[in-house]
Design a protein around this motif. Structure first.
Motif, short mmCIF file in Angstrom:
data_model
loop_
_atom_site.label_atom_id
_atom_site.label_comp_id
_atom_site.label_asym_id
_atom_site.label_seq_id
_atom_site.Cartn_x
_atom_site.Cartn_y
_atom_site.Cartn_z
N CYS A 274 -25.66 19.03 10.44
CA CYS A 274 -25.30 18.36 9.13
C CYS A 274 -23.51 18.18 9.87
O CYS A 274 -22.94 18.48 10.99
N GLY B 125 -24.26 6.45 7.79
CA GLY B 125 -25.17 6.07 8.85
C GLY B 125 -24.46 5.19 9.84
O GLY B 125 -24.86 4.52 10.99
N PRO C 165 -25.37 9.92 -3.47
CA PRO C 165 -26.53 10.71 -2.35
C PRO C 165 -26.17 9.59 -0.98
O PRO C 165 -26.34 9.33 -0.09
N ARG C 166 -27.15 7.79 -2.00
CA ARG C 166 -27.33 6.77 -1.39
C ARG C 166 -26.22 6.04 -0.65
O ARG C 166 -25.94 5.41 1.05
N SER D 183 -19.94 2.41 -0.57
CA SER D 183 -20.22 1.83 0.80
C SER D 183 -20.86 0.44 0.64
O SER D 183 -20.75 -0.29 -0.55
N ARG E 180 -25.23 8.39 1.78
CA ARG E 180 -26.22 7.45 3.34
C ARG E 180 -26.06 7.11 5.01
O ARG E 180 -25.81 6.38 5.60
N SER F 251 -27.60 14.93 1.08
CA SER F 251 -27.56 13.19 1.68
C SER F 251 -27.46 13.05 2.97
O SER F 251 -27.96 12.44 3.70
N VAL F 252 -26.39 13.97 3.59
CA VAL F 252 -26.41 13.62 4.95
C VAL F 252 -26.22 15.54 5.68
O VAL F 252 -25.00 15.04 6.57
#
Length: 271
Positions: free
Chosen positions: A80, A162, A154-155, A233, A158, A61-62
């Motif tokens: 990455c 980000g 994974p979300r 997150s 990200r 994911s990254v």
């Protein structure tokens, strides 16, 4: 001279004095810890494979679709974040931590059964039949919570990556990454056990279904705050994705307890 006959200390309801209750707790804890230690030792022989399975979705994911072995062979061809490990003892600590978490997760059928077996003597005979149902429900719930957090990670990764400013390389310490993964997996695995704990309290007569229903607003807020704290997150969708299943499980536990209380009241009603 005949010896005096030694009578049992348990009463017909299966209850026991405090000293015997503490010995029972010690024995149950010893069995649970032994099961965790045995599986931890077995998992230590495959800890590298466990690390690869646990971290692969997060790395992908990254921007790291390859495994750690591929990254080591072709470091110049990856874009990455840089995966690092710091310190001479860090690999050993990492192996120990991963193996221990695997032991806790995979030994969940044993320690969940020991938990119920410790509580069961305080129940009436007709209520002890739920022992296998408790373990049979508790293990899938624990694994479902762990898997749910694993799929949401994974979300989360990200969103966090980000936030990195442009032109800045992001170093991801492997031990920190695994801390994040294991914390969310174990914490949400245990959080999914919450409705089972409520049902157990209801069966033992500590908490009624009506009282649980009366606290639903506080429980919804508490679950939401828990999901916000446990989710690293700032993405509200990720937080709600983790909180929603626990809300549903809570209300399922309330419904089960209300039905159980109603059946108990009907049984105790004088004819």
């Amino acid at each position: 001279m005949s010896r005096p006959v030694r009578t049992s200390t348990k009463d017909p309801g299966g209850r026991m004095p405090l000293g015997e209750h503490l010995r029972e707790l010690r024995n149950r804890l010893a069995k649970a810890v032994l099961a965790i230690l045995v599986i931890t030792v077995a998992a230590a022989f495959s800890y590298k494979r466990i690390i690869d399975v646990v971290t692969r979705p997060v790395l992908a994911s990254v921007g790291c679709p390859a495994s750690f072995a591929d990254l080591a062979r072709h470091p110049a061809h990856t874009t990455c974040a840089h995966i690092t490990i710091n310190g001479l003892l860090a690999p050993f600590t990492l192996a120990l931590k991963v193996s221990l978490v695997a032991g806790v997760v995979l030994a969940s059928p044993v320690w969940l059964y020991q938990l119920w077996a410790f509580v069961a003597p305080g129940l009436h005979q007709r209520e002890r039949k739920y022992a296998y149902a408790f373990v049979g429900t508790g293990v899938p719930l624990f694994l479902a919570g762990a898997f749910f957090a694993y799929k949401v990670l994974p979300r989360t990764a990200r969103v966090l990556i980000g936030l990195t400013p442009h032109g800045v390389n992001n170093l991801l310490p492997l031990d920190d990454l695994l801390d994040l993964v294991t914390r969310m997996v174990v914490v949400f695995g245990l959080a999914f056990e919450m409705p089972l704990l409520l049902v157990m309290l209801n069966l033992t007569g500590v908490l009624s279904g009506r009282r649980m229903l009366g606290r639903w607003r506080a429980m919804v807020v508490g679950i939401t705050v828990f999901a916000a704290v446990a989710t690293p997150s700032t993405d509200p969708l990720t937080m709600l994705a983790l909180a929603a299943p626990i809300w549903a499980l809570y209300f399922a536990a309330v419904a089960f307890s209300l039905l159980g209380d109603r059946r108990k009241a009907l049984r105790e009603r004088p004819v």
